[in-house]
Design a protein around this motif. Structure first.
Motif, PDB file in Angstrom:
ATOM      1  N   ALA A   1       0.739  -1.420   0.006  1.00 39.94           N
ATOM      2  CA  ALA A   1      -0.091   0.194   0.041  1.00 39.94           C
ATOM      3  C   ALA A   1       0.896   1.322   0.220  1.00 39.94           C
ATOM      4  O   ALA A   1       1.692   1.551   0.991  1.00 39.94           O
ATOM      5  CB  ALA A   1      -0.768   0.038   1.214  1.00 39.94           C
ATOM      6  N   PRO A   2       0.933   1.963  -1.099  1.00 40.99           N
ATOM      7  CA  PRO A   2       1.779   3.111  -1.130  1.00 40.99           C
ATOM      8  C   PRO A   2       1.562   4.331   0.008  1.00 40.99           C
ATOM      9  O   PRO A   2       0.396   4.385   0.479  1.00 40.99           O
ATOM     10  CB  PRO A   2       1.294   3.948  -2.569  1.00 40.99           C
ATOM     11  N   GLY A   3       2.744   4.689   0.258  1.00 42.58           N
ATOM     12  CA  GLY A   3       2.668   5.873   1.296  1.00 42.58           C
ATOM     13  C   GLY A   3       2.468   7.236   0.966  1.00 42.58           C
ATOM     14  O   GLY A   3       2.302   7.644  -0.062  1.00 42.58           O
ATOM     15  N   ALA A   4       2.738   8.281   1.491  1.00 35.65           N
ATOM     16  CA  ALA A   4       2.798   9.658   1.274  1.00 35.65           C
ATOM     17  C   ALA A   4       3.567  10.202   0.402  1.00 35.65           C
ATOM     18  O   ALA A   4       3.300  11.091  -0.585  1.00 35.65           O
ATOM     19  CB  ALA A   4       2.530  10.630   2.459  1.00 35.65           C
ATOM     20  N   SER A   5       4.678   9.534   0.493  1.00 31.95           N
ATOM     21  CA  SER A   5       5.986  10.099  -0.473  1.00 31.95           C
ATOM     22  C   SER A   5       6.112   9.186  -1.381  1.00 31.95           C
ATOM     23  O   SER A   5       5.353   8.006  -1.724  1.00 31.95           O
ATOM     24  CB  SER A   5       7.224   9.864   0.364  1.00 31.95           C
ATOM     25  N   ASP A   6       6.539   9.744  -2.766  1.00 32.05           N
ATOM     26  CA  ASP A   6       6.455   8.978  -4.003  1.00 32.05           C
ATOM     27  C   ASP A   6       7.855   8.146  -4.163  1.00 32.05           C
ATOM     28  O   ASP A   6       8.146   7.506  -5.134  1.00 32.05           O
ATOM     29  CB  ASP A   6       6.423  10.085  -5.334  1.00 32.05           C
ATOM     30  N   ALA A   7       8.715   8.237  -2.888  1.00 33.50           N
ATOM     31  CA  ALA A   7       9.914   7.440  -3.006  1.00 33.50           C
ATOM     32  C   ALA A   7       9.596   6.038  -2.972  1.00 33.50           C
ATOM     33  O   ALA A   7       8.810   5.393  -2.185  1.00 33.50           O
ATOM     34  CB  ALA A   7      10.671   7.656  -1.706  1.00 33.50           C
ATOM     35  N   GLU A   8      10.435   5.130  -3.589  1.00 33.78           N
ATOM     36  CA  GLU A   8      10.223   3.619  -3.855  1.00 33.78           C
ATOM     37  C   GLU A   8      10.255   3.162  -2.466  1.00 33.78           C
ATOM     38  O   GLU A   8      11.224   3.411  -1.813  1.00 33.78           O
ATOM     39  CB  GLU A   8      11.160   3.187  -4.700  1.00 33.78           C
TER      40      GLU A   8
END
Length: 135
Positions: A93-100
């Motif tokens: 589930a992706p977080g707030a940052s776009d960092a991998e």
């Protein structure tokens, strides 16, 4: 030697792109140590793994660790609860940052002894438990 694992996943925002991180489910210790698997047996997964594809480093979250913030790679239950808590597939589930790798792993964990299930949320970067919800 890397642990035997299955059900790998990557950061869902990076599907089809080069990745430096991946996650998977690792088989219980007896399988890691070479126990053969019976013809109709489904070997259980007892920890989640974070793979650094550049360095080859692997870090773990043991399903025995039930306290939020439990340290990655250290099992509070040790071999005492090996096989009590098992999971199947995991989801990123992706977080707030776009960092991998910024995000969480979602795992449906079954407590074999108590006959209950939890949704566990594990920080995909630190491999520490963020929360668990009984369902």
């Amino acid at each position: 030697e890397p642990p035997l694992c299955d059900f790998g996943c990557v950061d869902s925002r990076r599907v089809g792109l080069p990745n430096t991180l991946a996650w998977s489910c690792a088989y219980e210790a007896s399988i890691q140590e070479g126990r053969s698997v019976g013809e109709h047996e489904v070997p259980p997964f007892t920890r989640l793994l974070r793979h650094d594809l550049r360095s080859g480093a692997v870090s773990s979250y043991y399903l025995c660790d039930r306290e939020p913030g439990g340290s990655a790679g250290a099992s509070s239950g040790g071999s005492v609860c090996e096989g009590r808590f098992i999971c199947n597939d995991i989801c990123f589930a992706p977080g707030a940052s776009d960092a991998e790798g910024c995000g969480s792993l979602l795992a449906l964990v079954h407590d074999v002894e108590e006959g209950v299930a939890e949704l566990r949320v594990v920080n995909a970067e630190s491999m520490e438990l963020e929360c668990a919800v009984e369902i």
